[in-house]
Motif scaffolding. Structure first.
Motif, PDB file in Angstrom:
ATOM      1  N   TYR A 135      45.550  41.674  45.476  1.00 45.71           N
ATOM      2  CA  TYR A 135      46.032  41.964  44.123  1.00 45.71           C
ATOM      3  C   TYR A 135      44.851  42.006  43.151  1.00 45.71           C
ATOM      4  CZ  TYR A 135      48.204  40.733  39.595  1.00 45.71           C
ATOM      5  OH  TYR A 135      48.572  40.679  38.284  1.00 45.71           O
ATOM      6  N   HIS A 136      44.010  40.976  43.178  1.00 49.53           N
ATOM      7  CA  HIS A 136      42.876  40.934  42.261  1.00 49.53           C
ATOM      8  C   HIS A 136      41.804  41.964  42.614  1.00 49.53           C
ATOM      9  CE1 HIS A 136      44.303  37.766  39.761  1.00 49.53           C
ATOM     10  NE2 HIS A 136      44.305  36.851  40.713  1.00 49.53           N
ATOM     11  N   CYS A 137      41.579  42.212  43.887  1.00 44.96           N
ATOM     12  CA  CYS A 137      40.625  43.265  44.267  1.00 44.96           C
ATOM     13  C   CYS A 137      41.111  44.611  43.739  1.00 44.96           C
ATOM     14  CB  CYS A 137      40.439  43.307  45.783  1.00 44.96           C
ATOM     15  SG  CYS A 137      39.521  41.903  46.446  1.00 44.96           S
ATOM     16  N   GLY A 138      42.403  44.860  43.817  1.00 46.10           N
ATOM     17  CA  GLY A 138      42.965  46.087  43.264  1.00 46.10           C
ATOM     18  C   GLY A 138      42.754  46.180  41.758  1.00 46.10           C
ATOM     19  N   GLN A 139      42.890  45.060  41.067  1.00 43.07           N
ATOM     20  CA  GLN A 139      42.627  45.057  39.623  1.00 43.07           C
ATOM     21  C   GLN A 139      41.178  45.447  39.342  1.00 43.07           C
ATOM     22  OE1 GLN A 139      43.710  40.941  38.777  1.00 43.07           O
ATOM     23  NE2 GLN A 139      45.338  41.667  37.428  1.00 43.07           N
ATOM     24  N   ILE A 140      40.269  44.879  40.103  1.00 44.60           N
ATOM     25  CA  ILE A 140      38.847  45.163  39.894  1.00 44.60           C
ATOM     26  C   ILE A 140      38.552  46.631  40.169  1.00 44.60           C
ATOM     27  CG2 ILE A 140      36.521  44.703  40.786  1.00 44.60           C
ATOM     28  CD1 ILE A 140      37.458  41.740  41.170  1.00 44.60           C
TER      29      ILE A 140
END
Length: 182
Positions: free
Chosen positions: A140-145
């Motif tokens: 989820y956070h990698c996708g945000q980045i």
């Protein structure tokens, strides 16, 4: 990500974590130092803040995985969303410490460990559930980045996957063995 047949949950999980790390590394590498710290609005986090949070989470969750709760008493989660490391080098060092903690813990596990019980915030999980929980959280956070990096680079963005409109060409190259599948 090159697809590899495996029947090992651990091997597959480690491979997926490496895949998400590489995508994120490649996205951040396309940004200027300043872009790592941009927020699009007051309610959003910069890439630097997301990196700091992920690293804090990784260090807490994966340190002493089998013996202590994944939410360590020394962790200050709220502080992860304030004052990121001040420059690219310190930010990437923070990032690497988190991933090293995760990979170090996973590489120590055996398939038999997957059914052991671990705690996260006082809640019981099997090791497999804990891995799944963190895989979902980190992807989820990698996708945000990646999303923020693509937005910030817009016209200069270099795709991290098959370029738009190139699926058929890519499939033909895979069939000829010229490239491996992601």
């Amino acid at each position: 990500m090159a697809l590899k047949f495996t029947t090992s949950y651990l091997e597959d999980s480690i491979g997926l974590f490496y895949h998400y790390k590489k995508l994120t590394d490649d996205a951040m590498a396309q940004l200027t130092d300043e872009q790592l710290y941009i927020t699009l609005d007051p309610e959003m986090n910069s890439i630097a803040i997301v990196v700091k949070h992920m690293s804090g989470n990784m260090q807490s969750r994966w340190s002493d995985l089998l013996a202590t709760d994944g939410e360590k008493p020394w962790r200050n989660r709220d502080a992860e969303f304030c004052e990121p490391p001040g420059n690219r080098d310190s930010l990437l060092e923070c990032w690497e410490v988190g991933w090293a903690t995760l990979f170090g813990a996973l590489k120590e596990l055996t398939e038999a460990d997957l059914v052991q019980q671990v705690m996260i915030r006082g809640e019981a999980h099997s090791v497999m559930q804990a891995i799944n929980r963190q895989m979902a959280h980190y992807s989820y956070h990698c996708g945000q980045i990646v999303f923020l990096a693509k937005h910030l680079q817009h016209a200069s963005w270099q795709t991290l996957s098959v370029p738009r409109g190139q699926s058929e060409v890519f499939n033909q190259k895979v069939a000829r063995g010229e490239v491996s599948q992601r």
